[in-house]
Structure formats: C-alpha cells, structure tokens
Design a protein around this motif. Structure first.
Motif, PDB file in Angstrom:
ATOM      1  N   ALA A   3      14.495   4.174  -2.245  1.00  0.00           N
ATOM      2  CA  ALA A   3      13.290   4.182  -1.407  1.00  0.00           C
ATOM      3  C   ALA A   3      12.817   2.751  -1.223  1.00  0.00           C
ATOM      4  O   ALA A   3      12.545   2.049  -2.190  1.00  0.00           O
ATOM      5  N   SER A   4      12.743   2.304   0.019  1.00  0.00           N
ATOM      6  CA  SER A   4      12.310   0.928   0.275  1.00  0.00           C
ATOM      7  C   SER A   4      11.058   0.872   1.141  1.00  0.00           C
ATOM      8  O   SER A   4      10.581  -0.201   1.454  1.00  0.00           O
ATOM      9  N   LYS A   5      10.542   2.031   1.522  1.00  0.00           N
ATOM     10  CA  LYS A   5       9.343   2.088   2.346  1.00  0.00           C
ATOM     11  C   LYS A   5       8.120   2.195   1.438  1.00  0.00           C
ATOM     12  O   LYS A   5       8.045   3.096   0.611  1.00  0.00           O
ATOM     13  N   PRO A   6       7.163   1.267   1.571  1.00  0.00           N
ATOM     14  CA  PRO A   6       5.974   1.327   0.700  1.00  0.00           C
ATOM     15  C   PRO A   6       5.117   2.546   1.011  1.00  0.00           C
ATOM     16  O   PRO A   6       5.167   3.091   2.116  1.00  0.00           O
ATOM     17  N   PRO A   7       4.321   2.981   0.034  1.00  0.00           N
ATOM     18  CA  PRO A   7       3.431   4.119   0.269  1.00  0.00           C
ATOM     19  C   PRO A   7       2.342   3.761   1.284  1.00  0.00           C
ATOM     20  O   PRO A   7       2.087   2.591   1.550  1.00  0.00           O
ATOM     21  N   ARG A  35       2.716   6.731  -7.255  1.00  0.00           N
ATOM     22  CA  ARG A  35       2.653   6.936  -8.701  1.00  0.00           C
ATOM     23  C   ARG A  35       1.303   6.490  -9.257  1.00  0.00           C
ATOM     24  O   ARG A  35       0.721   7.153 -10.098  1.00  0.00           O
ATOM     25  N   THR A  36       0.801   5.342  -8.793  1.00  0.00           N
ATOM     26  CA  THR A  36      -0.486   4.844  -9.280  1.00  0.00           C
ATOM     27  C   THR A  36      -1.331   4.321  -8.125  1.00  0.00           C
ATOM     28  O   THR A  36      -0.808   3.789  -7.147  1.00  0.00           O
ATOM     29  N   LEU A  37      -2.643   4.480  -8.267  1.00  0.00           N
ATOM     30  CA  LEU A  37      -3.619   3.924  -7.329  1.00  0.00           C
ATOM     31  C   LEU A  37      -4.650   3.174  -8.147  1.00  0.00           C
ATOM     32  O   LEU A  37      -5.207   3.720  -9.111  1.00  0.00           O
ATOM     33  N   ASP A  81       4.537   3.236  -5.646  1.00  0.00           N
ATOM     34  CA  ASP A  81       5.308   4.476  -5.696  1.00  0.00           C
ATOM     35  C   ASP A  81       6.317   4.451  -6.838  1.00  0.00           C
ATOM     36  O   ASP A  81       6.397   3.474  -7.586  1.00  0.00           O
ATOM     37  N   ILE A  82       7.087   5.514  -6.954  1.00  0.00           N
ATOM     38  CA  ILE A  82       8.029   5.644  -8.068  1.00  0.00           C
ATOM     39  C   ILE A  82       9.162   4.628  -8.010  1.00  0.00           C
ATOM     40  O   ILE A  82       9.793   4.347  -9.016  1.00  0.00           O
ATOM     41  N   ALA A  83       9.393   4.025  -6.830  1.00  0.00           N
ATOM     42  CA  ALA A  83      10.432   2.993  -6.698  1.00  0.00           C
ATOM     43  C   ALA A  83       9.833   1.590  -6.804  1.00  0.00           C
ATOM     44  O   ALA A  83      10.494   0.604  -6.512  1.00  0.00           O
ATOM     45  N   HIS A  84       8.556   1.486  -7.198  1.00  0.00           N
ATOM     46  CA  HIS A  84       7.817   0.230  -7.374  1.00  0.00           C
ATOM     47  C   HIS A  84       7.534  -0.502  -6.060  1.00  0.00           C
ATOM     48  O   HIS A  84       7.297  -1.706  -6.055  1.00  0.00           O
TER      49      HIS A  84
END
Length: 97
Positions: A3-7, A35-37, A81-84
């Motif tokens: 996953a390379s697209k940011p949230p 994953r975190t906000l 996200d989970i892929a940082h």
C-alpha cells in the motif's frame, strides 16, 4: 501488495473559536486502513483520537490550558495507516482570552 497511498483524513469541529480553559471536542473521519490518528496544537501535548462506535467517528478531547496565549493556531490531525503511509489535515482555530 504494498500500500503506497496515504490515508485520507478530515477534521470535524463544532466551531473554530475556543476559550482558554475550554475542552475542544475533536472528531475526524479517516480511511479504513488508518491505524492511528493524532491531533496536535502548538504548545499542547498531542492527543490520540480513538474510534467511537456509537458516534461512528474517531473522537478525542484536547484541553486548552489557561496559560495559552490568545491568537490564531493551526490544529493538525495526522493519520498513519498499517503500511506507515502518513497524511495530515490542518485547520485554523482561534484561542480567545
């Protein structure tokens, strides 16, 4: 698959003007992969936003200390996200005396 697209993150506030000593109720929507906000306001410790199933949105509270200098501030919410991958949204708020 990598996953390379940011949230995507969107801040939702009840208003844009707050007084010193007031608690800012902060809400934010974010992509499902988030994953975190974390919410940040200059001079105040960062606050985690957590999923509120009842409200159907991520929520948190940011206390504005009495010693905060009145003026314009930038409130930033960072989503990871989970892929940082990281994304942010900023809004301008005003702190009143």
């Amino acid at each position: 698959m990598i996953a390379s697209k940011p949230p995507v993150v969107q801040i939702k506030l009840d208003g844009r003007r707050y007084r010193r000593g007031e608690t800012l109720n902060l809400k934010a929507s974010a992509s499902q992969s988030t994953r975190t906000l974390t919410a940040r306001l200059e001079g105040i410790s960062p606050v985690a936003l957590n999923w509120d199933a009842r409200a159907g949105i991520n929520a948190g509270q940011l206390f504005i200390p009495e010693q905060t200098i009145p003026g314009a501030y930038k409130l930033t919410v960072t989503a990871e996200d989970i892929a940082h991958n990281i994304a942010t949204q900023e809004v301008q708020i005003e702190i009143l005396p």
